[in-house]
Design a protein around this motif. Structure first.
Motif, PDB file in Angstrom:
ATOM      1  N   THR A  59       0.849  -1.200   0.000  1.00  0.00           N
ATOM      2  CA  THR A  59       0.000   0.000   0.000  1.00  0.00           C
ATOM      3  C   THR A  59       0.880   1.245   0.000  1.00  0.00           C
ATOM      4  OG1 THR A  59      -0.113  -0.050   2.412  1.00  0.00           O
ATOM      5  CG2 THR A  59      -1.885  -1.153   1.214  1.00  0.00           C
ATOM      6  N   LEU A  60       0.337   2.325  -0.578  1.00  0.00           N
ATOM      7  CA  LEU A  60       1.048   3.596  -0.632  1.00  0.00           C
ATOM      8  C   LEU A  60       0.837   4.325   0.682  1.00  0.00           C
ATOM      9  CD1 LEU A  60       2.676   5.616  -2.361  1.00  0.00           C
ATOM     10  CD2 LEU A  60       0.475   6.551  -3.137  1.00  0.00           C
ATOM     11  N   GLN A  61       1.948   4.669   1.345  1.00  0.00           N
ATOM     12  CA  GLN A  61       1.857   5.323   2.651  1.00  0.00           C
ATOM     13  C   GLN A  61       1.917   6.854   2.531  1.00  0.00           C
ATOM     14  OE1 GLN A  61       5.214   4.971   5.351  1.00  0.00           O
ATOM     15  NE2 GLN A  61       3.793   4.505   7.057  1.00  0.00           N
ATOM     16  N   ALA A 117      -6.623   9.712  -4.040  1.00  0.00           N
ATOM     17  CA  ALA A 117      -7.076   9.349  -5.387  1.00  0.00           C
ATOM     18  C   ALA A 117      -6.062   8.512  -6.141  1.00  0.00           C
ATOM     19  CB  ALA A 117      -7.394  10.610  -6.189  1.00  0.00           C
ATOM     20  N   LEU A 118      -4.930   8.208  -5.491  1.00  0.00           N
ATOM     21  CA  LEU A 118      -3.882   7.445  -6.168  1.00  0.00           C
ATOM     22  C   LEU A 118      -4.123   5.965  -5.970  1.00  0.00           C
ATOM     23  CD1 LEU A 118      -0.740   9.604  -5.249  1.00  0.00           C
ATOM     24  CD2 LEU A 118      -2.110   9.668  -7.344  1.00  0.00           C
ATOM     25  N   GLN A 119      -4.510   5.261  -7.011  1.00  0.00           N
ATOM     26  CA  GLN A 119      -4.765   3.820  -6.927  1.00  0.00           C
ATOM     27  C   GLN A 119      -4.569   3.211  -8.305  1.00  0.00           C
ATOM     28  OE1 GLN A 119      -5.391   1.903  -4.316  1.00  0.00           O
ATOM     29  NE2 GLN A 119      -5.438   0.068  -5.652  1.00  0.00           N
ATOM     30  N   PRO A 120      -3.727   2.190  -8.425  1.00  0.00           N
ATOM     31  CA  PRO A 120      -3.550   1.524  -9.722  1.00  0.00           C
ATOM     32  C   PRO A 120      -4.842   0.873 -10.163  1.00  0.00           C
ATOM     33  CG  PRO A 120      -1.749   1.003  -8.232  1.00  0.00           C
ATOM     34  CD  PRO A 120      -2.793   1.709  -7.418  1.00  0.00           C
ATOM     35  N   PRO A 121      -4.926   0.496 -11.452  1.00  0.00           N
ATOM     36  CA  PRO A 121      -6.175  -0.111 -11.945  1.00  0.00           C
ATOM     37  C   PRO A 121      -6.525  -1.425 -11.247  1.00  0.00           C
ATOM     38  CG  PRO A 121      -4.813   0.652 -13.769  1.00  0.00           C
ATOM     39  CD  PRO A 121      -3.968   0.768 -12.545  1.00  0.00           C
ATOM     40  N   SER A 122      -5.524  -2.239 -10.880  1.00  0.00           N
ATOM     41  CA  SER A 122      -5.820  -3.539 -10.232  1.00  0.00           C
ATOM     42  C   SER A 122      -6.263  -3.326  -8.786  1.00  0.00           C
ATOM     43  CB  SER A 122      -4.594  -4.446 -10.300  1.00  0.00           C
ATOM     44  OG  SER A 122      -3.514  -3.863  -9.604  1.00  0.00           O
ATOM     45  N   PRO A 125       0.790  11.601 -13.834  1.00  0.00           N
ATOM     46  CA  PRO A 125       1.138  13.023 -14.003  1.00  0.00           C
ATOM     47  C   PRO A 125       0.897  13.848 -12.760  1.00  0.00           C
ATOM     48  CG  PRO A 125      -0.943  12.550 -15.096  1.00  0.00           C
ATOM     49  CD  PRO A 125      -0.414  11.223 -14.615  1.00  0.00           C
ATOM     50  N   GLY A 126       0.041  13.362 -11.817  1.00  0.00           N
ATOM     51  CA  GLY A 126      -0.240  14.181 -10.640  1.00  0.00           C
ATOM     52  C   GLY A 126       0.788  14.049  -9.567  1.00  0.00           C
ATOM     53  N   VAL A 127       1.789  13.248  -9.794  1.00  0.00           N
ATOM     54  CA  VAL A 127       2.829  13.049  -8.779  1.00  0.00           C
ATOM     55  C   VAL A 127       4.128  13.621  -9.294  1.00  0.00           C
ATOM     56  CG1 VAL A 127       4.104  11.385  -7.437  1.00  0.00           C
ATOM     57  CG2 VAL A 127       1.678  11.021  -7.916  1.00  0.00           C
TER      58      VAL A 127
END
Length: 400
Positions: A362-364, A377-382, A398-400
């Protein structure tokens, strides 16, 4: 009962109660006096007979009178001597007849008395025999009772002896059973220990069969550096340093290097060196899929080019083919993967225990120019992205 009526019959048939007892002259020693006594009795009896005759005549005379005046006016007739004699003789004959009758009765009574005495003797004999039989029966009963009591006493003694022997045997069996149980428990404990040792040895054999090879890199007087190479797995070699410590102990240090494992130190007896190496290798292999992925991501940086712009997220296959590299740093203590996207953007990903089979990545946090960005809002498609998918998504987002 018949035995209860016997004393009553003997009492009723006692001769002393049937006839008057006459003293025996031979026993008393008064035979001469008995003769004069009998003569005096005879004279008294004759006088009493005469008086009775006179009384009878007087009563007959008085019975013929009608009143008192007849007695005073009537003159007594003078009876003749012949009539008086005839009356006397008649009375004498009557007396003699009665005497004969009394003598016959006395004889019959004596005969019956003798029969009664014979029967009494027979009854007494039977009573004595019955008493003897009764005493014999009582003696037999006493003997039998005494024999039964002795038999019961002997039986009780034998029963007590048997009970004591049984209790002694039971106690002995209980002691033997306790000893056997203790021996069985000891043998079971030894068997359990040996079974556990066998299982350990078998697991060691199985693990060592799949571990692969090892190579000694450096040897000194008190230190050995070993490189473990897992067989059949795309993992980098694991660097180990073994240092001997007195008395007969060793110091095992796991070096992180490029393997991506946590550095740790183990102090065990020298006899358990093989087990320590096996434990370290098992721990390293258990994290194999995650470490292989991290090592592949890190090695791709060295073999490919970094940071090429892209318009869409790439698949792991496309990434591997394109040779894209990622600037990452794996921190095993925090289980944290640090991804340096650019000089000003740093991404932190947390990897759970058991990844990738059970845990997830998970992204911390994402920091840009020292400030934390919103990652909601950052989540890969899977649904459950892997580390590779996260890095590809973050590198092309692009938002990062």
């Amino acid at each position: 009962m018949a035995t209860d009526a016997v004393p009553l019959l003997l009492e009723r048939s006692d001769p002393s109660k049937l006839f008057c007892e006459v003293p025996d002259p031979q026993e008393t020693g008064e035979a001469e006096m008995m003769g004069s006594y009998l003569m005096a009795c005879r004279q008294k009896q004759k006088l009493m007979c005469q008086q009775l005759c006179m009384l009878d005549s007087l009563m007959e005379f008085l019975g013929g009178l009608n009143s008192k005046t007849d007695f005073l006016n009537d003159h007594c007739p003078k009876a003749s001597e012949g009539e008086a004699r005839e009356k006397w003789k008649a009375l004498k004959r009557e007396y003699e007849g009665d005497l004969v009758e009394v003598e016959q009765l006395i004889g019959s009574l004596q005969q019956r008395s003798e029969q009664l005495q014979d029967r009494r003797d027979t009854l007494e004999t039977l009573v004595r025999l019955l008493q003897q039989k009764k005493e014999e029966c009582q003696a037999v009963a006493r003997t039998r009772k005494k024999r039964n009591q002795m038999a019961m006493t002997q039986m009780s003694l034998r029963r007590d002896d048997s009970l004591q022997a049984s209790q002694h045997a039971l106690r002995s069996c209980e002691r033997q059973l306790t000893q056997l149980r203790q021996q069985s428990d000891a043998l079971q404990s030894v068997l359990d220990q040996r079974t556990h040792l066998r299982d350990q040895l078998w697991s060691c054999v199985q693990v060592w069969q799949g571990l692969g090879q090892y190579r000694v890199q450096r040897v000194s007087a008190s230190e050995v550096c070993v490189e473990l190479r897992p067989q059949g797995r795309q993992l980098e070699p694991l660097q180990l340093r073994v240092t001997s410590k007195p008395p007969r102990h060793f110091h095992l240090q796991v070096l992180q290097g490029n393997a991506g494992v946590l550095e740790e130190t183990i102090n065990w007896p020298m006899e358990q060196l093989s087990a320590a190496l096996l434990a370290v290798m098992q721990s390293y292999i258990s994290q194999g899929p995650m470490l292989a992925e991290i090592q592949a991501l890190r090695s791709s940086l060295n073999s490919g080019r970094h940071g090429t712009p892209c318009s869409r997220p790439s698949t792991p296959k496309e990434t591997k083919i394109a040779g894209l590299g990622f600037a990452i740093d794996w921190r095993p203590a925090q289980r944290l993967l640090v991804f340096l996207k650019t000089a000003s953007v740093v991404c932190h990903l947390v990897v759970e225990e058991g990844y990738p089979s059970q845990g997830t990545a998970t992204l911390q946090a994402v920091r840009k120019d020292g400030r934390d960005l919103n990652i909601a809002a950052l989540q890969p498609p899977s649904q459950h992205p892997s580390l590779t998918e996260w890095l590809e998504f973050l590198s092309c987002c692009p938002g990062v």
